[in-house]
Design a protein around this motif. Structure first.
Motif, PDB file in Angstrom:
ATOM      1  N   GLU A  11       0.704  31.709  -9.072  1.00 51.89           N
ATOM      2  CA  GLU A  11       1.631  30.810  -8.396  1.00 51.89           C
ATOM      3  C   GLU A  11       1.193  29.364  -8.587  1.00 51.89           C
ATOM      4  N   THR A  12       2.172  28.500  -8.706  1.00 53.22           N
ATOM      5  CA  THR A  12       1.905  27.086  -8.913  1.00 53.22           C
ATOM      6  C   THR A  12       1.371  26.446  -7.641  1.00 53.22           C
ATOM      7  N   ARG A  13       0.366  25.615  -7.800  1.00 51.82           N
ATOM      8  CA  ARG A  13      -0.194  24.869  -6.680  1.00 51.82           C
ATOM      9  C   ARG A  13       0.226  23.408  -6.822  1.00 51.82           C
ATOM     10  N   HIS A  14       0.479  22.771  -5.667  1.00 50.42           N
ATOM     11  CA  HIS A  14       0.849  21.360  -5.659  1.00 50.42           C
ATOM     12  C   HIS A  14      -0.144  20.590  -4.809  1.00 50.42           C
ATOM     13  N   THR A  15      -0.630  19.473  -5.331  1.00 54.34           N
ATOM     14  CA  THR A  15      -1.513  18.617  -4.549  1.00 54.34           C
ATOM     15  C   THR A  15      -0.713  18.013  -3.417  1.00 54.34           C
ATOM     16  N   ALA A  16      -1.285  18.024  -2.202  1.00 53.88           N
ATOM     17  CA  ALA A  16      -0.504  17.603  -1.047  1.00 53.88           C
ATOM     18  C   ALA A  16      -1.115  16.406  -0.324  1.00 53.88           C
ATOM     19  N   MET A  17      -2.372  16.478   0.088  1.00 59.13           N
ATOM     20  CA  MET A  17      -3.041  15.446   0.887  1.00 59.13           C
ATOM     21  C   MET A  17      -2.234  15.083   2.136  1.00 59.13           C
ATOM     22  N   LEU A  18      -1.927  16.084   2.950  1.00 54.73           N
ATOM     23  CA  LEU A  18      -1.145  15.910   4.174  1.00 54.73           C
ATOM     24  C   LEU A  18      -2.031  16.052   5.405  1.00 54.73           C
ATOM     25  N   SER A  37       0.405  26.255  -2.075  1.00 55.80           N
ATOM     26  CA  SER A  37       1.116  27.173  -2.966  1.00 55.80           C
ATOM     27  C   SER A  37       2.032  28.038  -2.105  1.00 55.80           C
ATOM     28  N   PRO A  38       2.867  28.865  -2.697  1.00 59.86           N
ATOM     29  CA  PRO A  38       3.774  29.678  -1.885  1.00 59.86           C
ATOM     30  C   PRO A  38       3.072  30.671  -0.951  1.00 59.86           C
ATOM     31  N   ARG A  39       1.820  31.006  -1.217  1.00 59.88           N
ATOM     32  CA  ARG A  39       1.118  31.997  -0.387  1.00 59.88           C
ATOM     33  C   ARG A  39      -0.204  31.493   0.195  1.00 59.88           C
ATOM     34  N   GLY A  40      -0.480  30.188   0.114  1.00 62.31           N
ATOM     35  CA  GLY A  40      -1.743  29.709   0.665  1.00 62.31           C
ATOM     36  C   GLY A  40      -1.901  28.218   0.532  1.00 62.31           C
ATOM     37  N   VAL A  59       1.633  21.621   9.938  1.00 61.50           N
ATOM     38  CA  VAL A  59       1.737  20.567   8.932  1.00 61.50           C
ATOM     39  C   VAL A  59       3.206  20.217   8.739  1.00 61.50           C
ATOM     40  N   SER A  60       3.530  18.946   8.835  1.00 58.68           N
ATOM     41  CA  SER A  60       4.903  18.445   8.672  1.00 58.68           C
ATOM     42  C   SER A  60       5.890  19.181   9.568  1.00 58.68           C
ATOM     43  N   GLY A  61       5.455  19.544  10.775  1.00 56.15           N
ATOM     44  CA  GLY A  61       6.320  20.230  11.718  1.00 56.15           C
ATOM     45  C   GLY A  61       6.462  21.723  11.467  1.00 56.15           C
ATOM     46  N   HIS A  62       5.769  22.260  10.479  1.00 57.74           N
ATOM     47  CA  HIS A  62       5.837  23.679  10.147  1.00 57.74           C
ATOM     48  C   HIS A  62       4.529  24.354  10.546  1.00 57.74           C
ATOM     49  N   GLN A  63       4.625  25.533  11.131  1.00 56.62           N
ATOM     50  CA  GLN A  63       3.437  26.286  11.493  1.00 56.62           C
ATOM     51  C   GLN A  63       3.174  27.328  10.418  1.00 56.62           C
ATOM     52  N   VAL A  64       1.958  27.309   9.891  1.00 55.54           N
ATOM     53  CA  VAL A  64       1.552  28.236   8.844  1.00 55.54           C
ATOM     54  C   VAL A  64       0.350  29.015   9.360  1.00 55.54           C
ATOM     55  N   ALA A  65       0.455  30.332   9.389  1.00 58.96           N
ATOM     56  CA  ALA A  65      -0.637  31.191   9.831  1.00 58.96           C
ATOM     57  C   ALA A  65      -1.222  31.898   8.629  1.00 58.96           C
ATOM     58  N   ARG A  79      -4.957  32.296   2.962  1.00 55.77           N
ATOM     59  CA  ARG A  79      -3.922  33.119   2.346  1.00 55.77           C
ATOM     60  C   ARG A  79      -2.964  33.522   3.446  1.00 55.77           C
ATOM     61  N   THR A  80      -1.676  33.340   3.221  1.00 52.22           N
ATOM     62  CA  THR A  80      -0.668  33.659   4.235  1.00 52.22           C
ATOM     63  C   THR A  80       0.001  34.988   3.908  1.00 52.22           C
ATOM     64  N   HIS A  81       0.529  35.612   4.926  1.00 45.43           N
ATOM     65  CA  HIS A  81       1.276  36.854   4.739  1.00 45.43           C
ATOM     66  C   HIS A  81       2.696  36.530   4.279  1.00 45.43           C
ATOM     67  N   ASP A  82       3.299  35.524   4.920  1.00 47.92           N
ATOM     68  CA  ASP A  82       4.661  35.109   4.580  1.00 47.92           C
ATOM     69  C   ASP A  82       4.624  33.959   3.580  1.00 47.92           C
ATOM     70  N   ARG A  83       5.720  33.817   2.841  1.00 46.67           N
ATOM     71  CA  ARG A  83       5.808  32.718   1.885  1.00 46.67           C
ATOM     72  C   ARG A  83       5.928  31.376   2.625  1.00 46.67           C
ATOM     73  N   ILE A  84       5.356  30.356   2.058  1.00 42.78           N
ATOM     74  CA  ILE A  84       5.391  29.010   2.622  1.00 42.78           C
ATOM     75  C   ILE A  84       6.566  28.259   2.002  1.00 42.78           C
ATOM     76  N   ASP A  85       7.339  27.556   2.833  1.00 44.58           N
ATOM     77  CA  ASP A  85       8.436  26.721   2.339  1.00 44.58           C
ATOM     78  C   ASP A  85       7.835  25.401   1.850  1.00 44.58           C
ATOM     79  N   MET A  86       7.364  25.416   0.611  1.00 44.02           N
ATOM     80  CA  MET A  86       6.646  24.260   0.073  1.00 44.02           C
ATOM     81  C   MET A  86       7.524  23.023  -0.013  1.00 44.02           C
ATOM     82  N   LYS A  87       8.784  23.185  -0.402  1.00 39.73           N
ATOM     83  CA  LYS A  87       9.669  22.023  -0.525  1.00 39.73           C
ATOM     84  C   LYS A  87       9.818  21.302   0.802  1.00 39.73           C
ATOM     85  N   ALA A  88      10.016  22.057   1.873  1.00 42.97           N
ATOM     86  CA  ALA A  88      10.197  21.439   3.188  1.00 42.97           C
ATOM     87  C   ALA A  88       8.912  20.750   3.648  1.00 42.97           C
ATOM     88  N   ILE A  89       7.774  21.386   3.435  1.00 44.72           N
ATOM     89  CA  ILE A  89       6.506  20.791   3.865  1.00 44.72           C
ATOM     90  C   ILE A  89       6.198  19.543   3.046  1.00 44.72           C
TER      91      ILE A  89
END
Length: 142
Positions: A11-18, A37-40, A59-65, A79-89
């Motif tokens: 999966e593609t990773r994006h640099t964030a610095m958030l 990334s979509p899973r972590g 992060v950015s109003g989104h809760q990631v577990a 590593r997350t169980h559910d996919r992360i909405d990367m675009k929104a974050i």
């Protein structure tokens, strides 16, 4: 064949610095999301949690577990169980906002409440303040 820790990333990773907040079994504290990334995600903090522990990141109003999979100095990966909405974050859009034109406004803005709702809110606030004052006076004076 690659070892488990050296698997190629599918999966593609994006640099964030958030800026974000993390909650684990010890406390809630500020952290920084380094990449996503979509899973972590990779997170940086002064006191990283132990490998295998579960954390919540806001992060950015989104809760990631997720579960901490690796720790290296001040950095750790979850590593997350559910996919992360990367675009929104990455765009900074909070899940409880709506877009009006080019301006993002919260759904529940007290400045735009109708008069009846304002009167009810301030009435409840006044009754609560009066009740608290009454209880304090009766407790300390009587």
């Amino acid at each position: 064949m690659l070892a488990g820790s050296e698997q190629s990333r599918l999966e593609t990773r994006h640099t964030a610095m958030l800026q974000a907040k993390m909650r684990d079994e010890r406390s809630t504290r500020p952290v920084r999301v380094g990449d996503i990334s979509p899973r972590g995600m990779k997170v940086v903090t002064d006191r990283p949690p132990a490998r295998g522990s579960f954390v919540d990141i806001l992060v950015s109003g989104h809760q990631v577990a997720g579960q901490v999979r690796w720790v290296n100095g001040r950095q750790f990966g979850i590593r997350t169980h559910d996919r992360i909405d990367m675009k929104a974050i990455l765009s900074g859009k909070s899940p409880n906002t709506r877009i009006k034109g080019k301006r993002i406004e919260p759904d529940n803005d007290p400045d735009k409440w109708p008069l009846g709702k304002l009167v009810a809110a301030y009435s409840l606030l006044g009754v609560t303040a009066f009740s608290s004052a009454y209880l304090l006076v009766t407790y300390f004076v009587l």
